[in-house]
Design a protein around this motif. Structure first.
Motif, PDB file in Angstrom:
ATOM      1  N   GLY A   1       9.392  46.756 -14.005  1.00  0.00           N
ATOM      2  CA  GLY A   1      10.102  45.626 -13.415  1.00  0.00           C
ATOM      3  C   GLY A   1      11.299  46.018 -12.575  1.00  0.00           C
ATOM      4  N   ILE A   2      11.355  47.265 -12.136  1.00  0.00           N
ATOM      5  CA  ILE A   2      12.478  47.763 -11.333  1.00  0.00           C
ATOM      6  C   ILE A   2      11.993  47.964  -9.902  1.00  0.00           C
ATOM      7  N   ALA A   3      12.572  47.200  -8.975  1.00  0.00           N
ATOM      8  CA  ALA A   3      12.174  47.261  -7.566  1.00  0.00           C
ATOM      9  C   ALA A   3      12.771  48.490  -6.896  1.00  0.00           C
ATOM     10  N   VAL A   4      12.171  48.877  -5.767  1.00  0.00           N
ATOM     11  CA  VAL A   4      12.587  50.079  -5.054  1.00  0.00           C
ATOM     12  C   VAL A   4      13.055  49.724  -3.646  1.00  0.00           C
ATOM     13  N   ASP A   5      14.243  50.189  -3.328  1.00  0.00           N
ATOM     14  CA  ASP A   5      14.781  50.186  -1.965  1.00  0.00           C
ATOM     15  C   ASP A   5      14.507  51.585  -1.439  1.00  0.00           C
ATOM     16  N   LEU A   6      13.459  51.730  -0.639  1.00  0.00           N
ATOM     17  CA  LEU A   6      12.952  53.044  -0.272  1.00  0.00           C
ATOM     18  C   LEU A   6      13.627  53.557   0.989  1.00  0.00           C
ATOM     19  N   ALA A   7      14.139  54.769   0.915  1.00  0.00           N
ATOM     20  CA  ALA A   7      14.845  55.350   2.050  1.00  0.00           C
ATOM     21  C   ALA A   7      13.879  55.930   3.075  1.00  0.00           C
ATOM     22  N   SER A   8      14.341  55.984   4.325  1.00  0.00           N
ATOM     23  CA  SER A   8      13.560  56.664   5.359  1.00  0.00           C
ATOM     24  C   SER A   8      13.611  58.177   5.172  1.00  0.00           C
ATOM     25  N   ALA A   9      14.542  58.657   4.329  1.00  0.00           N
ATOM     26  CA  ALA A   9      14.661  60.076   3.943  1.00  0.00           C
ATOM     27  C   ALA A   9      15.106  60.979   5.082  1.00  0.00           C
ATOM     28  N   THR A  10      15.639  60.410   6.158  1.00  0.00           N
ATOM     29  CA  THR A  10      15.964  61.189   7.352  1.00  0.00           C
ATOM     30  C   THR A  10      17.423  61.631   7.423  1.00  0.00           C
ATOM     31  N   SER A  11      18.196  61.327   6.406  1.00  0.00           N
ATOM     32  CA  SER A  11      19.633  61.568   6.519  1.00  0.00           C
ATOM     33  C   SER A  11      19.978  63.032   6.744  1.00  0.00           C
ATOM     34  N   SER A  12      19.265  63.920   6.072  1.00  0.00           N
ATOM     35  CA  SER A  12      19.536  65.354   6.239  1.00  0.00           C
ATOM     36  C   SER A  12      18.231  66.105   6.468  1.00  0.00           C
ATOM     37  N   PRO A  13      18.083  66.796   7.590  1.00  0.00           N
ATOM     38  CA  PRO A  13      16.827  67.490   7.890  1.00  0.00           C
ATOM     39  C   PRO A  13      16.637  68.717   6.997  1.00  0.00           C
ATOM     40  N   PRO A  14      15.382  69.068   6.725  1.00  0.00           N
ATOM     41  CA  PRO A  14      15.091  70.256   5.900  1.00  0.00           C
ATOM     42  C   PRO A  14      15.354  71.544   6.660  1.00  0.00           C
ATOM     43  N   MET A  15      15.456  72.622   5.898  1.00  0.00           N
ATOM     44  CA  MET A  15      15.777  73.914   6.501  1.00  0.00           C
ATOM     45  C   MET A  15      14.694  74.389   7.462  1.00  0.00           C
ATOM     46  N   TRP A  16      13.431  74.068   7.154  1.00  0.00           N
ATOM     47  CA  TRP A  16      12.373  74.527   8.052  1.00  0.00           C
ATOM     48  C   TRP A  16      12.516  73.938   9.452  1.00  0.00           C
ATOM     49  N   LEU A  17      13.065  72.698   9.519  1.00  0.00           N
ATOM     50  CA  LEU A  17      13.212  72.042  10.821  1.00  0.00           C
ATOM     51  C   LEU A  17      14.365  72.665  11.605  1.00  0.00           C
ATOM     52  N   THR A  18      15.515  72.810  10.957  1.00  0.00           N
ATOM     53  CA  THR A  18      16.677  73.322  11.698  1.00  0.00           C
ATOM     54  C   THR A  18      16.519  74.801  12.031  1.00  0.00           C
ATOM     55  N   GLN A  19      15.749  75.539  11.213  1.00  0.00           N
ATOM     56  CA  GLN A  19      15.498  76.937  11.547  1.00  0.00           C
ATOM     57  C   GLN A  19      14.616  77.051  12.800  1.00  0.00           C
ATOM     58  N   ALA A  20      13.629  76.166  12.879  1.00  0.00           N
ATOM     59  CA  ALA A  20      12.738  76.194  14.048  1.00  0.00           C
ATOM     60  C   ALA A  20      13.397  75.577  15.276  1.00  0.00           C
TER      61      ALA A  20
ATOM     62  N   ARG B   1      14.912  63.292  17.055  1.00  0.00           N
ATOM     63  CA  ARG B   1      14.385  61.933  16.975  1.00  0.00           C
ATOM     64  C   ARG B   1      12.867  61.969  16.772  1.00  0.00           C
ATOM     65  N   GLY B   2      12.188  62.853  17.465  1.00  0.00           N
ATOM     66  CA  GLY B   2      10.741  62.942  17.311  1.00  0.00           C
ATOM     67  C   GLY B   2      10.330  63.263  15.892  1.00  0.00           C
ATOM     68  N   TYR B   3      10.987  64.219  15.276  1.00  0.00           N
ATOM     69  CA  TYR B   3      10.660  64.580  13.895  1.00  0.00           C
ATOM     70  C   TYR B   3      11.004  63.443  12.929  1.00  0.00           C
ATOM     71  N   ALA B   4      12.172  62.817  13.128  1.00  0.00           N
ATOM     72  CA  ALA B   4      12.604  61.752  12.223  1.00  0.00           C
ATOM     73  C   ALA B   4      11.667  60.549  12.294  1.00  0.00           C
ATOM     74  N   LEU B   5      11.269  60.162  13.491  1.00  0.00           N
ATOM     75  CA  LEU B   5      10.391  58.997  13.622  1.00  0.00           C
ATOM     76  C   LEU B   5       8.991  59.305  13.093  1.00  0.00           C
ATOM     77  N   LYS B   6       8.563  60.524  13.223  1.00  0.00           N
ATOM     78  CA  LYS B   6       7.275  60.916  12.637  1.00  0.00           C
ATOM     79  C   LYS B   6       7.314  60.736  11.121  1.00  0.00           C
ATOM     80  N   LEU B   7       8.419  61.135  10.492  1.00  0.00           N
ATOM     81  CA  LEU B   7       8.552  60.942   9.043  1.00  0.00           C
ATOM     82  C   LEU B   7       8.609  59.452   8.702  1.00  0.00           C
ATOM     83  N   CYS B   8       9.352  58.664   9.484  1.00  0.00           N
ATOM     84  CA  CYS B   8       9.425  57.214   9.232  1.00  0.00           C
ATOM     85  C   CYS B   8       8.031  56.587   9.249  1.00  0.00           C
ATOM     86  N   ARG B   9       7.243  56.947  10.232  1.00  0.00           N
ATOM     87  CA  ARG B   9       5.904  56.359  10.337  1.00  0.00           C
ATOM     88  C   ARG B   9       5.016  56.815   9.181  1.00  0.00           C
ATOM     89  N   ALA B  10       5.152  58.065   8.785  1.00  0.00           N
ATOM     90  CA  ALA B  10       4.364  58.542   7.644  1.00  0.00           C
ATOM     91  C   ALA B  10       4.765  57.801   6.373  1.00  0.00           C
TER      92      ALA B  10
END
Length: 691
Positions: free
Chosen positions: A83-102, A132-141
């Motif tokens: 009975g606990i609802a979820v406010d689901l984040a887009s998870a884009t606040s901080s990019p992963p290391m693999w992204l910033t390294q590349a 923006r391209g990487y973040a929006l790809k994650l949002c859509r997924a």
């Protein structure tokens, strides 16, 4: 642009509408065997909403294009079934290391050109097309995967935009700033005029010559018009990134309301949150208490401003703390009673949801000493017992009909302006000791000392619908706002204006002819120069007033008063200062209304001392004794007034005796007499009654 229609998260299927209660939940920080215990404790505490996945990009997209939704699916299912609802984040606040390294080109740069490297959070630039391209790809997924999940009731887009990446001085930002200026001004000549580039040979021939306000040498002065516009641009650039995320999610899940958490506080001016509020389905805010004697008043002020930004639609307190934070030099704990009292203060001011950062206190990482709903000590702790008590209080208030009520409008509006604050931050002003943001808070507190809980209203808001309006050091007043002021007072409004108001227009061009140039005719006084009040090292550090108040920071040298104006108080000083006998407080008849002008910054104490006479002069009623100023009274009611609640908070460190009108519903640190006609509210206490 029109404001988005207000949409509020709906309860889970089969559940009644309740006050949302919970907090940020980070199950990916814990082994799965802890999750069931979390849900047990949440259920016990009355939690019905958690925000999940805010900093989980690296756990969701483990490498480019490789997604792991399994753990997230499992915890969302466990929560929903409980009975606990979820406010689901887009998870884009901080990019992963693999992204910033590349792609290190997505990292923001400071004004000296140094790169902000990974190691904390928000190490990305909003103007980067790659990011923006990487973040929006994650949002859509995320949206595709959870579009049919019945337990996800809202989207938490990003997180505290601009908290760490407000300003970026990269080449991406430079190009975006040039485009922003072209949209705003159309021609380069218009930019030159707005920025006053005739000064210091800064004239530009083309938009390509516009650069961000990068490092110009220690001790030099940036063009103030350019700097003000860069702050506007930076707010807009982050907003455009948020809008792109929002729209990517909304395209796939149009039935889900979307929000992002603002950081509204007395001094919280990172972004223009009133402008941003047009773009969310419901307003959310993160607020952390100010330690010391201003704790409750600053909280109430910030919550009132949040309500003003939300235009009195329900809003969500997305984050606050159960006790200490971790990011101050000294992280003071909350005093007994303040966890419940603070939450109910936000609720009183219009919040229909109370959430904390975070659910379970972290064992590791930079926020391991930040308090949580379940502290390191576990469930056998006063913090968790208070969390459970608050959950019961919120359910009781929901049962009694609080949902559907709104903050009852005050008689008095205190006006706040993000852009006036930005302008007063420039390093070449009459004094670096005076900024806009401190003055609305001082007026709010002084009004509370006189028994009035004011509404804090953004300058774009409907402040001209109130009985009385305060313009506190409203440095920027454009022609449209000046016209509103004139029409408001001429039609019978009651206006109170403090020094440092109406000095410049929207481009930070000074209004000529004497201060306060934009509304000089309304207040009926003319000041020729400022008298800054400094540290007292042989300089003038204060000015006494004939009514007993004292001015600090800055005062006006008023040299003429209109025939329609009267002097209510004068300055007192030694003869050689040149301020003795000059007008300090005046009142002017203008049309059918009146305008008070306070020619110095009097602080909370001086304003509280002066306000009784000023409010009486303007015909504004204050609350009678005996508890006037000792308590803060806030009312919520529905349109029919069938459900009308009064929240009463003790503002002092002494017991406060109050009359009780209505039925006591919720109380904390409060003793109600046997007859229920009076109550003693202890320090940090609160009483909620239903009329």
């Amino acid at each position: 642009m029109a404001r988005r229609e207000h949409r509020w998260p709906r309860p889970l299927a089969g559940q009644p509408e309740r006050i949302w209660y919970g907090g940020d939940y980070n199950p990916d920080q814990w082994p799965e065997e802890v999750w069931d215990d979390d849900i047990r404790l949440m259920t016990q505490a009355g939690v019905n909403l958690v925000s999940v996945g805010i900093f989980s990009w690296a756990a969701i997209e483990t490498s480019e294009g490789v997604y792991d939704f399994g753990w997230l699916d499992r915890i969302i299912d466990k929560l929903g079934r409980a009975g606990i609802a979820v406010d689901l984040a887009s998870a884009t606040s901080s990019p992963p290391m693999w992204l910033t390294q590349a792609h290190p080109e997505v990292l923001w740069k400071d004004y000296r050109g140094d790169t902000c490297w990974p190691g904390a959070r928000q190490h990305w630039r909003p103007t980067s097309p790659v990011f923006r391209g990487y973040a929006l790809k994650l949002c859509r997924a995320m949206a595709e995967h959870y579009k049919d999940n019945p337990y996800v009731v809202a989207w938490h887009v990003g997180n505290e935009y601009g908290c760490h990446n407000r300003f970026d001085y990269s080449d991406d930002a430079m190009r975006a700033f040039q485009q922003w200026c072209q949209r705003r001004y159309k021609t380069i000549d218009a930019v030159n005029d707005a920025w006053g580039t005739a000064f210091w040979a800064q004239r530009m021939n083309d938009f390509s010559e516009i650069v961000p306000p990068r490092f110009i040498g220690d001790g030099n002065f940036m063009n103030p018009g350019k700097l003000l516009d860069f702050k506007r641009f930076s707010s807009d650039a982050l907003k455009a990134f948020y809008e792109a995320e929002r729209d990517a999610l909304a395209e796939i899940t149009p039935d889900r309301p979307l929000t992002t958490n603002f950081m509204i506080s007395a001094g919280g001016t990172v972004l223009d949150y009133d402008d941003w509020a047009d773009e969310v389905d419901f307003v959310s805010n993160d607020h952390y208490f100010t330690p010391g004697e201003a704790h409750l008043d600053e909280l109430a002020y910030a919550a009132s401003l949040t309500d003003g930004v939300a235009r009195k639609d329900p809003w969500l307190l997305m984050e606050n703390s159960t006790s200490a934070v971790n990011w101050r030099p000294i992280n003071y704990r909350k005093e007994p009673g303040q966890l419940v009292r603070d939450a109910l203060a936000h609720l009183a001011m219009g919040a229909d949801g109370i959430c904390f950062f975070q659910w379970r206190q972290s064992r590791a990482g930079a926020e391991k000493f930040h308090s949580a709903m379940v502290p390191h000590a576990g469930e056998d702790s006063q913090v968790y017992r208070d969390v459970c008590a608050l959950g019961a209080d919120l359910n009781r208030l929901a049962d009694e009909g609080l949902i559907g009520t709104r903050l009852v409008r005050s008689k008095v509006a205190v006006v706040f302006d993000y852009q006036s604050q930005w302008a007063t931050e420039h390093t070449a002003t009459p004094t670096q000791e005076v900024h806009h943001w401190t003055e609305p808070l001082a007026w709010f507190r002084a009004l509370a000392d006189n028994g009035i809980t004011a509404d804090v209203v953004p300058v774009r808001g409907a402040w001209d619908e109130y009985d009385a309006v305060v313009l506190p050091a409203l440095y920027l007043i454009d022609e449209a706002t000046a016209r509103r002021v004139r029409e408001y007072v001429a039609d019978g409004g009651r206006l109170l204006v403090s020094s440092y108001s109406g000095i410049a227009d929207e481009n930070d061009h000074v209004w000529l002819g004497g201060y306060p140039g934009a509304i000089r005719d309304v207040v009926g006084v003319r000041s020729e120069e400022f008298a800054p009040l400094g540290a007292g090292d042989g300089t003038l550090d204060h000015l006494d007033l004939s009514n007993g108040a004292t001015a600090h920071g800055i005062a006006d040298v008023i040299t003429s008063v209109a025939p329609s104006a009267r002097v209510l108080a004068t300055f007192r000083s030694d003869p050689w200062v040149g301020m003795d006998g000059k007008p300090a407080i005046t009142v002017n008849d203008y049309g059918d209304g009146k305008a008070v002008y306070v020619a110095g910054l009097l602080g909370r104490e001086g304003l509280a001392l002066s306000l009784s006479e000023l409010l009486d002069e303007l015909g504004v009623e204050t609350r009678p004794e005996p508890d006037r100023g000792d308590v803060l009274r806030v009312e919520r009611a529905d349109e029919s007034d069938e459900n009308h609640f009064v929240f009463i908070f003790n503002r002092t460190h002494e017991d406060a005796m109050v009359d009780v009108e209505g039925e006591p519903i919720v109380s904390s640190l409060t003793h109600i007499t046997a007859s229920e006609h009076s109550a003693v509210i202890r320090p940090n206490g609160v009483l909620v009654v239903k009329l």
